[in-house]
Design a protein around this motif. Structure first.
Motif, PDB file in Angstrom:
ATOM      1  N   GLU A   1      -8.201   0.757  11.206  1.00 41.11           N
ATOM      2  CA  GLU A   1      -6.845   0.700  11.765  1.00 41.11           C
ATOM      3  C   GLU A   1      -6.630  -0.569  12.587  1.00 41.11           C
ATOM      4  N   ILE A   2      -7.662  -1.018  13.288  1.00 37.34           N
ATOM      5  CA  ILE A   2      -7.562  -2.283  14.018  1.00 37.34           C
ATOM      6  C   ILE A   2      -7.335  -3.435  13.038  1.00 37.34           C
ATOM      7  N   LEU A   3      -8.110  -3.464  11.968  1.00 34.90           N
ATOM      8  CA  LEU A   3      -7.950  -4.510  10.948  1.00 34.90           C
ATOM      9  C   LEU A   3      -6.555  -4.462  10.338  1.00 34.90           C
ATOM     10  N   ALA A   4      -6.092  -3.249  10.047  1.00 32.93           N
ATOM     11  CA  ALA A   4      -4.770  -3.093   9.430  1.00 32.93           C
ATOM     12  C   ALA A   4      -3.670  -3.631  10.336  1.00 32.93           C
ATOM     13  N   LEU A   5      -3.774  -3.339  11.626  1.00 37.19           N
ATOM     14  CA  LEU A   5      -2.750  -3.811  12.561  1.00 37.19           C
ATOM     15  C   LEU A   5      -2.703  -5.338  12.624  1.00 37.19           C
ATOM     16  N   LYS A   6      -3.828  -5.979  12.312  1.00 40.17           N
ATOM     17  CA  LYS A   6      -3.888  -7.436  12.397  1.00 40.17           C
ATOM     18  C   LYS A   6      -3.470  -8.143  11.108  1.00 40.17           C
ATOM     19  N   CYS A   7      -3.617  -7.499   9.967  1.00 39.62           N
ATOM     20  CA  CYS A   7      -3.329  -8.239   8.723  1.00 39.62           C
ATOM     21  C   CYS A   7      -2.377  -7.521   7.773  1.00 39.62           C
ATOM     22  N   ILE A   8      -1.791  -6.403   8.224  1.00 40.66           N
ATOM     23  CA  ILE A   8      -0.840  -5.669   7.387  1.00 40.66           C
ATOM     24  C   ILE A   8       0.414  -5.351   8.197  1.00 40.66           C
ATOM     25  N   ASP A   9       1.568  -5.519   7.587  1.00 40.47           N
ATOM     26  CA  ASP A   9       2.802  -5.031   8.198  1.00 40.47           C
ATOM     27  C   ASP A   9       2.804  -3.528   7.980  1.00 40.47           C
TER      28      ASP A   9
ATOM     29  N   LEU B   1       0.826  -1.196   0.000  1.00 41.65           N
ATOM     30  CA  LEU B   1       0.000   0.000   0.000  1.00 41.65           C
ATOM     31  C   LEU B   1       0.863   1.250   0.000  1.00 41.65           C
ATOM     32  N   THR B   2       0.295   2.358  -0.389  1.00 43.39           N
ATOM     33  CA  THR B   2       1.040   3.616  -0.402  1.00 43.39           C
ATOM     34  C   THR B   2       0.938   4.308   0.957  1.00 43.39           C
ATOM     35  N   GLU B   3       1.808   5.271   1.177  1.00 44.41           N
ATOM     36  CA  GLU B   3       1.779   6.055   2.416  1.00 44.41           C
ATOM     37  C   GLU B   3       0.477   6.840   2.545  1.00 44.41           C
ATOM     38  N   ALA B   4      -0.038   7.325   1.434  1.00 45.98           N
ATOM     39  CA  ALA B   4      -1.277   8.103   1.469  1.00 45.98           C
ATOM     40  C   ALA B   4      -2.485   7.226   1.802  1.00 45.98           C
ATOM     41  N   THR B   5      -2.432   5.960   1.368  1.00 45.10           N
ATOM     42  CA  THR B   5      -3.538   5.038   1.640  1.00 45.10           C
ATOM     43  C   THR B   5      -3.540   4.587   3.087  1.00 45.10           C
ATOM     44  N   LEU B   6      -2.379   4.281   3.617  1.00 45.77           N
ATOM     45  CA  LEU B   6      -2.275   3.802   5.002  1.00 45.77           C
ATOM     46  C   LEU B   6      -1.162   4.565   5.730  1.00 45.77           C
ATOM     47  N   PRO B   7      -1.474   5.753   6.249  1.00 49.63           N
ATOM     48  CA  PRO B   7      -0.451   6.523   6.976  1.00 49.63           C
ATOM     49  C   PRO B   7      -0.001   5.801   8.237  1.00 49.63           C
ATOM     50  N   ALA B   8       1.289   5.889   8.507  1.00 52.54           N
ATOM     51  CA  ALA B   8       1.849   5.276   9.710  1.00 52.54           C
ATOM     52  C   ALA B   8       3.173   5.939  10.031  1.00 52.54           C
TER      53      ALA B   8
ATOM     54  N   THR C   1       6.036  -1.675   6.568  1.00 58.37           N
ATOM     55  CA  THR C   1       6.358  -1.847   5.141  1.00 58.37           C
ATOM     56  C   THR C   1       5.115  -1.685   4.266  1.00 58.37           C
ATOM     57  N   ARG C   2       3.945  -1.588   4.926  1.00 58.07           N
ATOM     58  CA  ARG C   2       2.657  -1.471   4.237  1.00 58.07           C
ATOM     59  C   ARG C   2       2.416  -2.647   3.286  1.00 58.07           C
ATOM     60  N   THR C   3       2.808  -3.827   3.727  1.00 56.26           N
ATOM     61  CA  THR C   3       2.629  -5.045   2.948  1.00 56.26           C
ATOM     62  C   THR C   3       1.562  -5.916   3.593  1.00 56.26           C
ATOM     63  N   VAL C   4       0.611  -6.375   2.792  1.00 57.95           N
ATOM     64  CA  VAL C   4      -0.459  -7.233   3.307  1.00 57.95           C
ATOM     65  C   VAL C   4       0.108  -8.601   3.647  1.00 57.95           C
ATOM     66  N   LYS C   5      -0.190  -9.052   4.859  1.00 56.78           N
ATOM     67  CA  LYS C   5       0.298 -10.349   5.321  1.00 56.78           C
ATOM     68  C   LYS C   5      -0.721 -11.435   4.988  1.00 56.78           C
ATOM     69  N   SER C   6      -0.371 -12.676   5.264  1.00 55.75           N
ATOM     70  CA  SER C   6      -1.307 -13.776   5.051  1.00 55.75           C
ATOM     71  C   SER C   6      -2.437 -13.698   6.070  1.00 55.75           C
ATOM     72  N   LYS C   7      -3.513 -14.365   5.795  1.00 51.53           N
ATOM     73  CA  LYS C   7      -4.693 -14.346   6.660  1.00 51.53           C
ATOM     74  C   LYS C   7      -4.340 -14.799   8.076  1.00 51.53           C
ATOM     75  N   PRO C   8      -4.760 -14.042   9.093  1.00 52.25           N
ATOM     76  CA  PRO C   8      -4.476 -14.445  10.481  1.00 52.25           C
ATOM     77  C   PRO C   8      -5.058 -15.821  10.790  1.00 52.25           C
ATOM     78  N   LYS C   9      -4.331 -16.585  11.598  1.00 48.52           N
ATOM     79  CA  LYS C   9      -4.788 -17.930  11.963  1.00 48.52           C
ATOM     80  C   LYS C   9      -5.707 -17.900  13.177  1.00 48.52           C
ATOM     81  N   LYS C  10      -5.683 -16.775  13.900  1.00 47.80           N
ATOM     82  CA  LYS C  10      -6.517 -16.636  15.085  1.00 47.80           C
ATOM     83  C   LYS C  10      -7.601 -15.599  14.826  1.00 47.80           C
TER      84      LYS C  10
END
Length: 319
Positions: free
Chosen positions: A92-100, A4-11, A103-112
């Motif tokens: 933002e809660i969802l992002a913290l759980k499934c995105i790094d 994702l871009t910085e503008a899409t997901l600021p951090a 690096t703004r990189t989408v991770k694999s689906k959470p197992k929990k």
């Protein structure tokens, strides 16, 4: 993997923009509340005070994370009032759980599973509902437009029928000649069944006075819920609470007004690993025009039920 871009997901580093916390600061079991002052009050009720408790405040948003006396890690997070603010926090809660976030990189689906329960106060629209009753939301009606920016399919037959009924009744109640006649179209979203069941189980265990019903999420507190305070501001819908009183399906009725759960359920609907629900204590009865006395406005028992429900859900594996 999608970046994702910085503008899409600021951090800032590992910290998400508005909550200003990292993934490590957030549990998989979360109570969300509108009022930031409720966060420490809830923490005092549900978290073990003998163990370390994380707290961070930013932009009027408070996050606290610790462990329950039974050893379940739990967070309490402010959403702010209304669906607009809630949309930010839930994303933002969802992002913290499934995105790094760094690096703004989408991770694999959470197992929990991520379990989120909204706890708050609300106004009853059924005359017989006693002040202090807690309403567990089975269906949510979005009277806001926040959820409409998320094109989520509605496949539940009862939800589809309810959406048709609400749309018809709302627009029928708007008198001819009003500017927004035919332009208000409520949507329906559906909390997770496992969360509803867990809240019912916990309510019975804790002897909490409760009802299961349909919740209407308004975009605001006054005109958006049919409250007329100023003669200069004419309502689009006359007696909105009265209109909702007569709406029901699946042997349940519209029970209460609040301002967040419809958007929460809509935003999270497509995430198979997310389970959301809502329980709100009644502090006003709109049909009787009564409001709870300060000494009886304690929502701690409702908060305790939500925490107990999260402990039940924590043991429930993803389907």
């Amino acid at each position: 993997m999608t970046k994702l871009t910085e503008a899409t997901l600021p951090a800032t580093g590992k910290n998400i923009y508005h909550l200003a916390i990292s993934a490590d600061d957030l549990a998989d079991n979360i109570i969300v509340v509108g009022d930031p002052e409720r966060v420490p009050k809830a923490a005092a009720v549900v978290l073990d005070q003998t163990k370390p408790i994380f707290r961070h405040d930013h932009r009027g948003l408070t996050t606290m994370t610790g462990y329950t006396p039974n050893g379940v890690r739990m967070s309490i997070v402010t959403t702010g009032m209304g669906t607009g603010s809630t949309e930010i926090i839930i994303n933002e809660i969802l992002a913290l759980k499934c995105i790094d976030v760094e690096t703004r990189t989408v991770k694999s689906k959470p197992k929990k599973a991520l379990n989120i329960i909204r706890v708050g106060t609300s106004g009853a629209v059924q005359e017989e509902t006693e002040l202090g009753t807690s309403i567990i939301t089975k269906y949510a009606i979005g009277l806001d437009n926040t959820g409409m920016y998320y094109d989520v399919a509605l496949t539940n037959p009862f939800g589809i029928e309810l959406e048709k009924i609400v749309d018809s009744e709302i627009n029928k109640a708007i008198p001819e000649g009003r500017r927004f006649k035919g332009r208000l179209h409520p949507y329906v979203s559906i909390p997770n069944k496992h969360v509803v069941d867990a809240l019912i189980e916990a309510s019975k265990k804790d002897n909490l006075l409760y009802k299961v019903g349909i919740t209407a999420s308004a975009a605001g507190f006054f005109g958006c819920q049919g409250r007329v305070v100023f003669e200069e501001n004419h309502p689009t819908i006359d007696a909105l609470d009265s209109v909702l009183t007569h709406i029901g399906i699946d042997e349940i009725k519209v029970e209460n007004f609040e301002m967040e759960i419809a958007a929460i359920a809509q935003i999270t609907q497509n995430f198979s690993w997310v389970r959301v629900g809502c329980i709100c204590m009644v502090v006003a009865n709109r049909r009787l025009n009564t409001f709870v006395k300060p000494e009886k406005s304690n929502i701690e028992p409702t908060m305790k039920v939500a925490a107990d429900a999260l402990e039940i859900l924590d043991k429930l594996a993803l389907e």
